[in-house]
Motif scaffolding. Structure first.
Motif, mmCIF file in Angstrom:
data_model
loop_
_atom_site.group_PDB
_atom_site.id
_atom_site.type_symbol
_atom_site.label_atom_id
_atom_site.label_comp_id
_atom_site.label_asym_id
_atom_site.label_seq_id
_atom_site.Cartn_x
_atom_site.Cartn_y
_atom_site.Cartn_z
ATOM 1 N N GLU A 53 0.810 -1.226 0.000
ATOM 2 C CA GLU A 53 0.000 0.000 0.000
ATOM 3 C C GLU A 53 0.845 1.279 0.000
ATOM 4 O O GLU A 53 0.313 2.374 -0.159
ATOM 5 C CB GLU A 53 -0.979 0.010 1.187
ATOM 6 C CG GLU A 53 -0.326 -0.056 2.539
ATOM 7 C CD GLU A 53 -0.067 -1.473 3.058
ATOM 8 O OE1 GLU A 53 0.260 -1.586 4.246
ATOM 9 O OE2 GLU A 53 -0.180 -2.447 2.299
ATOM 10 N N GLU A 54 2.164 1.154 0.148
ATOM 11 C CA GLU A 54 3.063 2.307 0.133
ATOM 12 C C GLU A 54 3.661 2.559 -1.256
ATOM 13 O O GLU A 54 4.442 3.479 -1.444
ATOM 14 C CB GLU A 54 4.205 2.109 1.142
ATOM 15 C CG GLU A 54 3.734 1.991 2.567
ATOM 16 C CD GLU A 54 4.824 1.603 3.549
ATOM 17 O OE1 GLU A 54 4.688 1.986 4.719
ATOM 18 O OE2 GLU A 54 5.797 0.920 3.155
ATOM 19 N N ILE A 55 3.283 1.735 -2.237
ATOM 20 C CA ILE A 55 3.861 1.801 -3.583
ATOM 21 C C ILE A 55 2.809 2.301 -4.565
ATOM 22 O O ILE A 55 1.683 1.812 -4.580
ATOM 23 C CB ILE A 55 4.371 0.415 -4.024
ATOM 24 C CG1 ILE A 55 5.397 -0.118 -3.028
ATOM 25 C CG2 ILE A 55 4.955 0.484 -5.428
ATOM 26 C CD1 ILE A 55 5.721 -1.585 -3.204
ATOM 27 N N THR A 56 3.191 3.285 -5.390
ATOM 28 C CA THR A 56 2.312 3.817 -6.424
ATOM 29 C C THR A 56 3.012 3.714 -7.773
ATOM 30 O O THR A 56 4.178 4.092 -7.895
ATOM 31 C CB THR A 56 1.983 5.305 -6.151
ATOM 32 O OG1 THR A 56 1.431 5.426 -4.849
ATOM 33 C CG2 THR A 56 1.016 5.844 -7.170
ATOM 34 N N VAL A 57 2.294 3.201 -8.753
ATOM 35 C CA VAL A 57 2.806 3.110 -10.122
ATOM 36 C C VAL A 57 1.834 3.885 -10.995
ATOM 37 O O VAL A 57 0.632 3.640 -10.956
ATOM 38 C CB VAL A 57 2.877 1.646 -10.601
ATOM 39 C CG1 VAL A 57 3.383 1.576 -12.035
ATOM 40 C CG2 VAL A 57 3.746 0.816 -9.678
ATOM 41 N N LYS A 58 2.368 4.845 -11.786
ATOM 42 C CA LYS A 58 1.487 5.579 -12.684
ATOM 43 C C LYS A 58 2.206 5.942 -13.972
ATOM 44 O O LYS A 58 3.435 6.042 -14.005
ATOM 45 C CB LYS A 58 0.910 6.819 -12.013
ATOM 46 C CG LYS A 58 1.894 7.905 -11.701
ATOM 47 C CD LYS A 58 1.172 9.089 -11.063
ATOM 48 C CE LYS A 58 2.146 10.146 -10.611
ATOM 49 N NZ LYS A 58 1.461 11.270 -9.999
ATOM 50 N N ALA A 59 1.403 6.123 -15.015
ATOM 51 C CA ALA A 59 1.934 6.535 -16.313
ATOM 52 C C ALA A 59 1.168 7.775 -16.755
ATOM 53 O O ALA A 59 -0.064 7.801 -16.734
ATOM 54 C CB ALA A 59 1.773 5.425 -17.340
ATOM 55 N N ILE A 60 1.925 8.799 -17.105
ATOM 56 C CA ILE A 60 1.352 10.001 -17.687
ATOM 57 C C ILE A 60 1.957 10.096 -19.078
ATOM 58 O O ILE A 60 3.167 10.303 -19.220
ATOM 59 C CB ILE A 60 1.680 11.252 -16.848
ATOM 60 C CG1 ILE A 60 1.115 11.107 -15.434
ATOM 61 C CG2 ILE A 60 1.150 12.506 -17.532
ATOM 62 C CD1 ILE A 60 1.527 12.195 -14.480
ATOM 63 N N ASP A 61 1.114 9.898 -20.078
ATOM 64 C CA ASP A 61 1.580 9.776 -21.462
ATOM 65 C C ASP A 61 2.609 8.653 -21.520
ATOM 66 O O ASP A 61 2.304 7.537 -21.147
ATOM 67 C CB ASP A 61 2.127 11.100 -21.987
ATOM 68 C CG ASP A 61 1.056 12.194 -22.015
ATOM 69 O OD1 ASP A 61 -0.111 11.857 -22.289
ATOM 70 O OD2 ASP A 61 1.383 13.365 -21.749
ATOM 71 N N ARG A 62 3.842 8.928 -21.915
ATOM 72 C CA ARG A 62 4.879 7.893 -22.002
ATOM 73 C C ARG A 62 5.793 7.887 -20.778
ATOM 74 O O ARG A 62 6.787 7.173 -20.759
ATOM 75 C CB ARG A 62 5.718 8.105 -23.266
ATOM 76 C CG ARG A 62 4.970 7.774 -24.534
ATOM 77 C CD ARG A 62 5.804 7.907 -25.791
ATOM 78 N NE ARG A 62 7.160 7.452 -25.644
ATOM 79 C CZ ARG A 62 8.235 8.195 -25.948
ATOM 80 N NH1 ARG A 62 8.110 9.399 -26.418
ATOM 81 N NH2 ARG A 62 9.442 7.701 -25.810
ATOM 82 N N ASN A 63 5.488 8.664 -19.766
ATOM 83 C CA ASN A 63 6.336 8.748 -18.574
ATOM 84 C C ASN A 63 5.793 7.844 -17.471
ATOM 85 O O ASN A 63 4.713 8.084 -16.935
ATOM 86 C CB ASN A 63 6.417 10.190 -18.071
ATOM 87 C CG ASN A 63 7.047 11.093 -19.101
ATOM 88 O OD1 ASN A 63 8.143 10.819 -19.565
ATOM 89 N ND2 ASN A 63 6.349 12.149 -19.477
ATOM 90 N N LEU A 64 6.561 6.825 -17.147
ATOM 91 C CA LEU A 64 6.210 5.884 -16.095
ATOM 92 C C LEU A 64 6.910 6.312 -14.812
ATOM 93 O O LEU A 64 8.097 6.646 -14.834
ATOM 94 C CB LEU A 64 6.670 4.475 -16.482
ATOM 95 C CG LEU A 64 6.552 3.400 -15.415
ATOM 96 C CD1 LEU A 64 5.081 3.054 -15.186
ATOM 97 C CD2 LEU A 64 7.328 2.169 -15.822
ATOM 98 N N THR A 65 6.185 6.326 -13.701
ATOM 99 C CA THR A 65 6.772 6.703 -12.420
ATOM 100 C C THR A 65 6.406 5.666 -11.363
ATOM 101 O O THR A 65 5.244 5.284 -11.231
ATOM 102 C CB THR A 65 6.275 8.082 -11.954
ATOM 103 O OG1 THR A 65 6.597 9.046 -12.952
ATOM 104 C CG2 THR A 65 6.926 8.495 -10.651
ATOM 105 N N VAL A 66 7.418 5.221 -10.623
ATOM 106 C CA VAL A 66 7.219 4.344 -9.472
ATOM 107 C C VAL A 66 7.618 5.149 -8.251
ATOM 108 O O VAL A 66 8.735 5.681 -8.180
ATOM 109 C CB VAL A 66 8.090 3.069 -9.573
ATOM 110 C CG1 VAL A 66 7.937 2.227 -8.314
ATOM 111 C CG2 VAL A 66 7.719 2.270 -10.806
ATOM 112 N N HIS A 67 6.702 5.262 -7.304
ATOM 113 C CA HIS A 67 6.968 6.027 -6.085
ATOM 114 C C HIS A 67 6.635 5.149 -4.884
ATOM 115 O O HIS A 67 5.585 4.507 -4.854
ATOM 116 C CB HIS A 67 6.111 7.301 -6.069
ATOM 117 C CG HIS A 67 6.320 8.131 -4.853
ATOM 118 N ND1 HIS A 67 5.386 8.224 -3.861
ATOM 119 C CD2 HIS A 67 7.371 8.897 -4.467
ATOM 120 C CE1 HIS A 67 5.847 9.025 -2.909
ATOM 121 N NE2 HIS A 67 7.041 9.431 -3.250
ATOM 122 N N ALA A 68 7.529 5.102 -3.927
ATOM 123 C CA ALA A 68 7.302 4.329 -2.704
ATOM 124 C C ALA A 68 7.702 5.193 -1.519
ATOM 125 O O ALA A 68 8.726 5.879 -1.557
ATOM 126 C CB ALA A 68 8.112 3.041 -2.727
#
Length: 134
Positions: A53-68
């Motif tokens: 639950e502390e991990i977020t994965v998102k894509a905005i257009d072609r930019n993938l971001t992993v945040h924890a």
């Protein structure tokens, strides 16, 4: 108070990349081929120090971001751990097809199908001939 050492003189103390808090992931060959011969984008991240639950994965257009991000506090301690990794998806990868899974040992795997014409690195075992010493 935040004090800079002489090593940091002239650097912006709020530059996240300087402190290693945000990195753009560089991958030489992001594609793999599965046992069925299907090619796919395959990125892996070590998230073993974070709860799901502390991990977020998102894509905005072609930019993938992993945040924890992990925060913990108690009467005698306060712990804070965070990381962000960014990756620009190849042009031929459809961001809407991305999937992510988290293994029991904390490896986050992000995948997407790749077009058939994308070359993948193939691993091949090369037998070694053992010569007798004469």
């Amino acid at each position: 108070m935040f004090k800079l050492s002489p090593w940091d003189a002239g650097r912006d103390p709020f530059d996240m990349a300087h402190w290693g808090l945000q990195d753009v992931l560089q991958v030489d060959s992001p594609y793999v081929e599965d046992v069925s011969g299907n090619k796919k984008l395959n990125l892996k991240f070590d998230c073993s120090r974070f709860k799901p639950e502390e991990i977020t994965v998102k894509a905005i257009d072609r930019n993938l971001t992993v945040h924890a991000k992990h925060e913990e506090s108690g009467p005698d301690k306060r712990m804070y751990r965070e990381f962000t990794r960014s990756y620009v998806l190849p042009e031929n990868v459809d961001p809407s097809k991305l999937t992510s899974s988290l293994s029991s040992d904390g490896v986050l795997c992000i995948e997407a199908p790749a077009p058939k014409d994308v070359p993948t690195r193939r691993e091949r075992l090369i037998p070694t001939e053992h010569l007798a010493i004469q």
